[in-house]
Write a protein that holds these residues in place. Structure first.
Motif, PDB file in Angstrom:
ATOM      1  N   GLN A 198       7.938  14.375 -17.619  1.00  0.00           N
ATOM      2  CA  GLN A 198       9.326  13.128 -17.383  1.00  0.00           C
ATOM      3  C   GLN A 198       8.983  12.644 -15.674  1.00  0.00           C
ATOM      4  O   GLN A 198       9.365  11.263 -15.811  1.00  0.00           O
ATOM      5  CB  GLN A 198      10.575  14.035 -17.285  1.00  0.00           C
ATOM      6  CG  GLN A 198      11.061  14.464 -18.744  1.00  0.00           C
ATOM      7  CD  GLN A 198      12.602  15.080 -18.736  1.00  0.00           C
ATOM      8  OE1 GLN A 198      13.061  15.298 -17.608  1.00  0.00           O
ATOM      9  NE2 GLN A 198      12.858  15.288 -19.962  1.00  0.00           N
ATOM     10  N   GLU A 199       8.725  13.434 -14.596  1.00  0.00           N
ATOM     11  CA  GLU A 199       8.517  12.668 -13.453  1.00  0.00           C
ATOM     12  C   GLU A 199       7.136  11.956 -13.441  1.00  0.00           C
ATOM     13  O   GLU A 199       7.430  10.717 -12.969  1.00  0.00           O
ATOM     14  CB  GLU A 199       8.060  14.013 -12.409  1.00  0.00           C
ATOM     15  CG  GLU A 199       9.366  14.785 -12.256  1.00  0.00           C
ATOM     16  CD  GLU A 199      10.485  14.047 -11.656  1.00  0.00           C
ATOM     17  OE1 GLU A 199       9.904  13.190 -10.727  1.00  0.00           O
ATOM     18  OE2 GLU A 199      11.625  14.176 -11.894  1.00  0.00           O
ATOM     19  N   ILE A 200       6.119  12.244 -14.422  1.00  0.00           N
ATOM     20  CA  ILE A 200       5.085  11.479 -14.425  1.00  0.00           C
ATOM     21  C   ILE A 200       5.473  10.160 -14.965  1.00  0.00           C
ATOM     22  O   ILE A 200       4.940   8.964 -14.679  1.00  0.00           O
ATOM     23  CB  ILE A 200       3.788  12.068 -15.144  1.00  0.00           C
ATOM     24  CG1 ILE A 200       3.272  13.391 -14.300  1.00  0.00           C
ATOM     25  CG2 ILE A 200       2.948  11.203 -15.570  1.00  0.00           C
ATOM     26  CD1 ILE A 200       2.226  14.075 -15.112  1.00  0.00           C
ATOM     27  N   ARG A 201       6.089  10.216 -16.246  1.00  0.00           N
ATOM     28  CA  ARG A 201       6.553   8.989 -16.838  1.00  0.00           C
ATOM     29  C   ARG A 201       7.454   8.185 -16.153  1.00  0.00           C
ATOM     30  O   ARG A 201       7.383   6.753 -15.699  1.00  0.00           O
ATOM     31  CB  ARG A 201       7.153   9.542 -18.036  1.00  0.00           C
ATOM     32  CG  ARG A 201       7.804   8.061 -18.957  1.00  0.00           C
ATOM     33  CD  ARG A 201       8.789   8.453 -19.955  1.00  0.00           C
ATOM     34  NE  ARG A 201       9.903   9.020 -19.630  1.00  0.00           N
ATOM     35  CZ  ARG A 201      10.977   8.421 -19.068  1.00  0.00           C
ATOM     36  NH1 ARG A 201      10.840   7.073 -18.867  1.00  0.00           N
ATOM     37  NH2 ARG A 201      11.728   9.266 -18.781  1.00  0.00           N
ATOM     38  N   SER A 225       0.874  -1.008   0.126  1.00  0.00           N
ATOM     39  CA  SER A 225       0.032   0.147   0.045  1.00  0.00           C
ATOM     40  C   SER A 225       1.031   1.309  -0.049  1.00  0.00           C
ATOM     41  O   SER A 225       0.488   2.114  -0.688  1.00  0.00           O
ATOM     42  CB  SER A 225      -0.823  -0.085   1.378  1.00  0.00           C
ATOM     43  OG  SER A 225      -1.640  -1.064   1.402  1.00  0.00           O
ATOM     44  N   HIS A 226       1.905   1.273   0.744  1.00  0.00           N
ATOM     45  CA  HIS A 226       2.764   2.350   0.923  1.00  0.00           C
ATOM     46  C   HIS A 226       3.598   2.736  -0.340  1.00  0.00           C
ATOM     47  O   HIS A 226       3.540   3.562  -0.836  1.00  0.00           O
ATOM     48  CB  HIS A 226       3.861   2.250   2.008  1.00  0.00           C
ATOM     49  CG  HIS A 226       4.855   3.324   2.161  1.00  0.00           C
ATOM     50  ND1 HIS A 226       4.414   4.705   2.574  1.00  0.00           N
ATOM     51  CD2 HIS A 226       6.081   3.287   2.057  1.00  0.00           C
ATOM     52  CE1 HIS A 226       5.626   5.173   2.588  1.00  0.00           C
ATOM     53  NE2 HIS A 226       6.552   4.612   2.031  1.00  0.00           N
ATOM     54  N   GLU A 227       4.100   1.563  -0.947  1.00  0.00           N
ATOM     55  CA  GLU A 227       4.867   1.611  -2.283  1.00  0.00           C
ATOM     56  C   GLU A 227       4.056   2.100  -3.452  1.00  0.00           C
ATOM     57  O   GLU A 227       4.572   2.683  -4.244  1.00  0.00           O
ATOM     58  CB  GLU A 227       5.449   0.359  -2.350  1.00  0.00           C
ATOM     59  CG  GLU A 227       6.745  -0.085  -1.305  1.00  0.00           C
ATOM     60  CD  GLU A 227       7.930   0.443  -1.479  1.00  0.00           C
ATOM     61  OE1 GLU A 227       8.136   1.458  -2.465  1.00  0.00           O
ATOM     62  OE2 GLU A 227       8.566   0.709  -0.422  1.00  0.00           O
ATOM     63  N   LEU A 228       2.872   1.821  -3.495  1.00  0.00           N
ATOM     64  CA  LEU A 228       2.159   1.952  -4.549  1.00  0.00           C
ATOM     65  C   LEU A 228       1.592   3.408  -4.229  1.00  0.00           C
ATOM     66  O   LEU A 228       1.326   4.328  -5.265  1.00  0.00           O
ATOM     67  CB  LEU A 228       0.912   1.020  -4.648  1.00  0.00           C
ATOM     68  CG  LEU A 228       0.902  -0.409  -4.942  1.00  0.00           C
ATOM     69  CD1 LEU A 228      -0.165  -1.262  -5.200  1.00  0.00           C
ATOM     70  CD2 LEU A 228       1.595  -0.311  -6.592  1.00  0.00           C
ATOM     71  N   THR A 265       0.541   9.161  -5.786  1.00  0.00           N
ATOM     72  CA  THR A 265       0.566  10.469  -5.206  1.00  0.00           C
ATOM     73  C   THR A 265       1.281  11.354  -6.005  1.00  0.00           C
ATOM     74  O   THR A 265       0.497  12.399  -6.432  1.00  0.00           O
ATOM     75  CB  THR A 265       0.846  10.652  -3.748  1.00  0.00           C
ATOM     76  OG1 THR A 265       0.178   9.504  -2.806  1.00  0.00           O
ATOM     77  CG2 THR A 265       0.883  11.890  -3.351  1.00  0.00           C
ATOM     78  N   ALA A 266       2.518  11.209  -6.235  1.00  0.00           N
ATOM     79  CA  ALA A 266       3.220  11.985  -7.164  1.00  0.00           C
ATOM     80  C   ALA A 266       2.584  12.347  -8.584  1.00  0.00           C
ATOM     81  O   ALA A 266       2.517  13.426  -8.935  1.00  0.00           O
ATOM     82  CB  ALA A 266       4.861  11.373  -7.305  1.00  0.00           C
ATOM     83  N   ILE A 267       2.080  11.158  -9.272  1.00  0.00           N
ATOM     84  CA  ILE A 267       1.524  11.326 -10.482  1.00  0.00           C
ATOM     85  C   ILE A 267       0.209  12.225 -10.543  1.00  0.00           C
ATOM     86  O   ILE A 267       0.294  13.127 -11.241  1.00  0.00           O
ATOM     87  CB  ILE A 267       1.141   9.864 -11.083  1.00  0.00           C
ATOM     88  CG1 ILE A 267       2.403   9.033 -11.394  1.00  0.00           C
ATOM     89  CG2 ILE A 267       0.192  10.142 -12.155  1.00  0.00           C
ATOM     90  CD1 ILE A 267       2.119   7.643 -11.925  1.00  0.00           C
TER      91      ILE A 267
END
Length: 441
Positions: A264-267, A232-235, A240-242
């Protein structure tokens, strides 16, 4: 379990009673038959010794044994089988007795005996005949119950005994089962107590097995709980960033010269999310693997060479030199899993290396085993972390791992594949010097 024990004890008791009664009755009836025959022989010989039936001048009408000898039938037969006298019926009304087996045996051997059954009366008639000195035959007979009649006569007593035995057995079996089950129930309630000792040494193996299984179940439950929390944490982090980057772009809050960086960050986070999902799926598949997995003969060096070729582009991008040495080495395993194992080890050697670093993959024989070695001169692993690097989602350097695209599941997958192949994995690492991981098949 208690019910089954009670039923079986009662069943054994009932079978034992029935078998005992049947056996004793058969033995008793055999003794009874021998006694009846012996008594008839004695009676016949006593009557013969009186010479009462040997006189040619005896008046048959004056012979009357109907009241003198009760329950004993006496028949006097002439040489041609004609009945001269019978104390139970008129001689004139009786048919010729020459065809009777006991009469014929008496004429031939001097004595004869026979038993004839009456199914309608549930009785057996015992006959004993003896040849007299004047050539006639004297026969005595008596009736006795058949074996079935004996059984039926004692049936009420047998039924009563069985009911008493069943009642007693129910009470005793209830007490015994409670005494047998109680130590097991106490043992189960003390599974978490390492100092508990079972009252019977025969229960020690069961106690150890249950305690071990209980510990394994708790450990598995905790591992599953931790795994769920970690997943849950890793996903959540890349999602959250995307979501955050997408929201900023959607709201027009990002300058045009910065938008490319956000894309680029989203990708990057999307790639990380996909990598996480793929590794989680692989681990789930490995957890479901049973003994039905397909094993075959594979060339470990050939598979390793294929992996090195595929990862050489990634190594070149990071200025890492990757080489492979060794020779053809055949092992028995699952090719897809072995390839997954090698790829994870080589990717880690590339990911946690320094620019200009080196990775050496070698396949050779060692102590009668085929050995796969992946060696790098990268950042190394501190001694305090070396025991935990095979745990799921465990990272030595979390910031570097995430920056390089690591999911924290690669070595967990490696360990799982090693266990499935009944292999052995060894780690040798020094911070700042490098890491060597060996897998012995």
């Amino acid at each position: 379990m208690k019910s089954k024990i009670n039923k079986r004890l009662v069943g054994i008791a009932v079978l034992a009673v029935i078998a005992t009664v049947v056996g004793i009755t058969i033995i008793y009836y055999g003794l009874f038959q021998r006694q009846v025959r012996a008594d008839l022989a004695v009676s016949a010989k006593l009557l013969r010794d009186t010479h009462y039936f040997e006189s040619a001048n005896v008046d048959k009408d004056e012979i009357d044994l109907s009241t003198d000898i009760e329950e004993l039938r006496v028949t006097w037969v002439s040489e041609d089988g004609t009945v001269l006298y019978d104390n139970d019926a008129s001689a004139e009304l009786l048919t010729n007795h020459y065809d009777r087996p006991e009469i014929q045996d008496a004429f031939t051997d001097g004595v004869g005996e026979a038993v004839r059954k009456s199914d309608t009366m549930n009785q057996n008639t015992f006959y004993y005949a003896v040849l007299l000195d004047n050539g006639t035959v004297l026969r005595v007979a008596t009736d006795a119950q058949s074996l079935w009649a004996v059984f039926m006569s004692v049936a009420p007593i047998i039924t009563l005994i069985i009911l008493i035995i069943i009642t007693v057995c129910v009470l005793i079996s209830h007490i015994l089962t409670r005494q047998l089950i109680m130590p097991i129930e106490v043992m189960v309630s003390n599974l978490e107590n390492a100092d508990y000792e079972s009252p019977y040494r025969e229960l020690d193996p069961l106690s150890e097995m249950l305690r071990s299984q209980h510990t394994d179940v708790l450990a598995a439950a905790k591992a599953r709980q931790d795994f769920t929390a970690n997943v849950s944490h890793e996903l959540k982090t890349p999602l959250t960033a995307i979501s955050g980057y997408a929201e900023l772009l959607e709201g027009g809050m990002v300058a045009e010269d910065k938008q490319n960086h956000f894309y680029q960050e989203i990708r990057k986070n999307t790639d990380r999310l996909l990598a996480l999902i793929n590794d989680i799926i692989k681990l789930s598949e490995l957890d479901r693997v049973d003994h039905g997995i397909t094993f075959e003969k594979i060339d470990l060096y050939g598979v390793a060479h294929e992996c090195v070729n595929e990862l050489s582009v990634s190594a070149n991008l990071k200025e890492i030199t990757i080489t492979i040495v060794g020779k053809e080495s055949v092992i028995r395993g699952n090719k897809e899993m072995i390839k997954e194992l090698i790829e994870n080890l080589v990717q880690n050697a590339i990911r946690y290396n320094n620019p200009g670093g080196k990775v050496l993959v070698s396949v050779n024989s060692q102590d009668n085993s085929t050995c796969l070695i992946v060696k790098d001169n990268g950042i190394g692993i501190p001694a305090a972390d070396q025991q935990r690097i095979f745990e799921r989602f465990y990272r030595v350097d979390k910031s570097r791992s995430k920056a390089t695209g690591g999911t924290g599941l690669g070595l967990a997958i490696v360990k799982h594949i090693v266990e499935i192949h009944d292999a052995k994995i060894e780690l040798d690492s020094t911070p700042g010097v490098g890491t060597t991981i060996s897998v012995l098949f």
